[in-house]
Every structure is written in structure tokens, then in C-alpha cells.
Design a protein around this motif. Sequence first.
Motif, short mmCIF file in Angstrom:
data_model
loop_
_atom_site.label_atom_id
_atom_site.label_comp_id
_atom_site.label_asym_id
_atom_site.label_seq_id
_atom_site.Cartn_x
_atom_site.Cartn_y
_atom_site.Cartn_z
N THR A 219 -3.96 0.10 -9.99
CA THR A 219 -2.66 0.56 -9.50
C THR A 219 -1.81 1.02 -10.67
OG1 THR A 219 -2.79 -0.98 -7.65
CG2 THR A 219 -0.61 -0.11 -8.19
N GLY A 220 -1.86 0.29 -11.77
CA GLY A 220 -1.09 0.67 -12.96
C GLY A 220 -1.48 2.03 -13.47
N LYS B 108 -3.50 -0.36 0.97
CA LYS B 108 -3.55 0.58 2.09
C LYS B 108 -3.99 1.94 1.56
CE LYS B 108 -2.03 -2.12 5.36
NZ LYS B 108 -2.90 -2.51 6.44
N LYS B 109 -4.80 2.65 2.33
CA LYS B 109 -5.35 3.94 1.90
C LYS B 109 -4.28 5.04 1.85
CE LYS B 109 -9.69 2.59 1.71
NZ LYS B 109 -10.30 2.29 0.46
N ASP B 110 -3.32 4.99 2.78
CA ASP B 110 -2.26 5.99 2.85
C ASP B 110 -1.19 5.65 1.82
OD1 ASP B 110 0.55 6.78 3.93
OD2 ASP B 110 -0.83 8.04 5.11
N ALA B 111 -0.87 6.59 0.94
CA ALA B 111 0.08 6.33 -0.14
C ALA B 111 1.46 5.95 0.38
CB ALA B 111 0.18 7.56 -1.05
N SER C 6 1.25 2.43 1.82
CA SER C 6 1.06 1.52 0.70
C SER C 6 2.39 1.27 -0.02
CB SER C 6 0.04 2.11 -0.28
OG SER C 6 -0.12 1.27 -1.38
N PHE C 7 3.12 2.34 -0.27
CA PHE C 7 4.43 2.21 -0.93
C PHE C 7 5.38 1.35 -0.12
CE2 PHE C 7 8.82 3.83 -0.81
CZ PHE C 7 9.24 3.39 -2.05
N VAL C 8 5.51 1.67 1.17
CA VAL C 8 6.46 0.95 2.01
C VAL C 8 6.06 -0.52 2.16
CG1 VAL C 8 7.50 0.81 4.32
CG2 VAL C 8 7.25 3.03 3.20
#
Length: 143
Positions: free
Chosen positions: A15-16, A82-85, A88-90
Motif C-alpha cells: 500500500t505504501g 478492497k479491489k475498487d480504489a 478501498s479509500f472510503v
Amino acid sequence: MKTFTKLALCTAVATGFAILPSAVSAQSTMAYPEKCKSEDMDISKADMPSGGMPMGGMTDYQKASMDGMKGMHMNMMQGMMKKDADVSFVCGMIAHHMGAISMSEVELKYGDNEEAKQMAQKVIEAQKKEIEEMSKWVDKEVK
């Protein structure tokens, strides 16, 4: 437990790297205050039997703070997978905000500075509102 720790570390590293360009620009405009850094503890060398957090010799306040942080990190890692960015962000931000609420609740319980307690209460109110908005978005967007 070792497998989970390795997976969590790999996830954090991946992720980093995935967000490195934006993280670098944020780091160049903001710096963590030196006065917030611990002078007497090298976290990298601490004995960490409790989910990666040093727990020996801590005050009740510190233990409560660490417990909240552990919960936040677990949920944030789940959201970030989560696969959807966008999702995933939310989801990651919901966990992050829940962590901020936990930290603020610990401040209200253990803190004695009225100004700090007022800041904690403002954080709770703002983060709860944002969690509600984000949760509604997730319910609407994720089928």
C-alpha cells in the motif's frame, strides 16, 4: 499469528508503494512535530508481544490508546484490501476516523487539560458525521 503479521506487513508495504507519489508530496508540505516524538522509546527495538505494540510499563492511558489503535489498523487493512480504489479509500477512511474517535474518547476519560478535551469532543462530533456519510456512500456504491 506470524502469518497474519507477515501478511499485514506485506500489505502495508504494498500500500505504501502504491501511494508513494502522493505520500511524498504530503510529507514535503507537512512534518510530524518533533515535540510529538517520544524521546525515551525506540519503537523499532521494543518488545511487542501484543499485536506489534509495546505494552510493558505503560500507563492505563497508553494501554487504552494502543488498544484503540490496534482495532483501527485491523479494520483499515481490511478496507484497503478492497479491489475498487474508491471503495478501498472510503473503507480505510472509515476505520481511520473510528480510530480518531477512539483516541478522543481515551482523551476524554484520562485527560485533564480542558482545551485538549474540547478538541477531542470536536473530533468525535466531526468524525461521527463523516463516518455516517461514508457509510451511506458504501451502502449505495457496493453491491
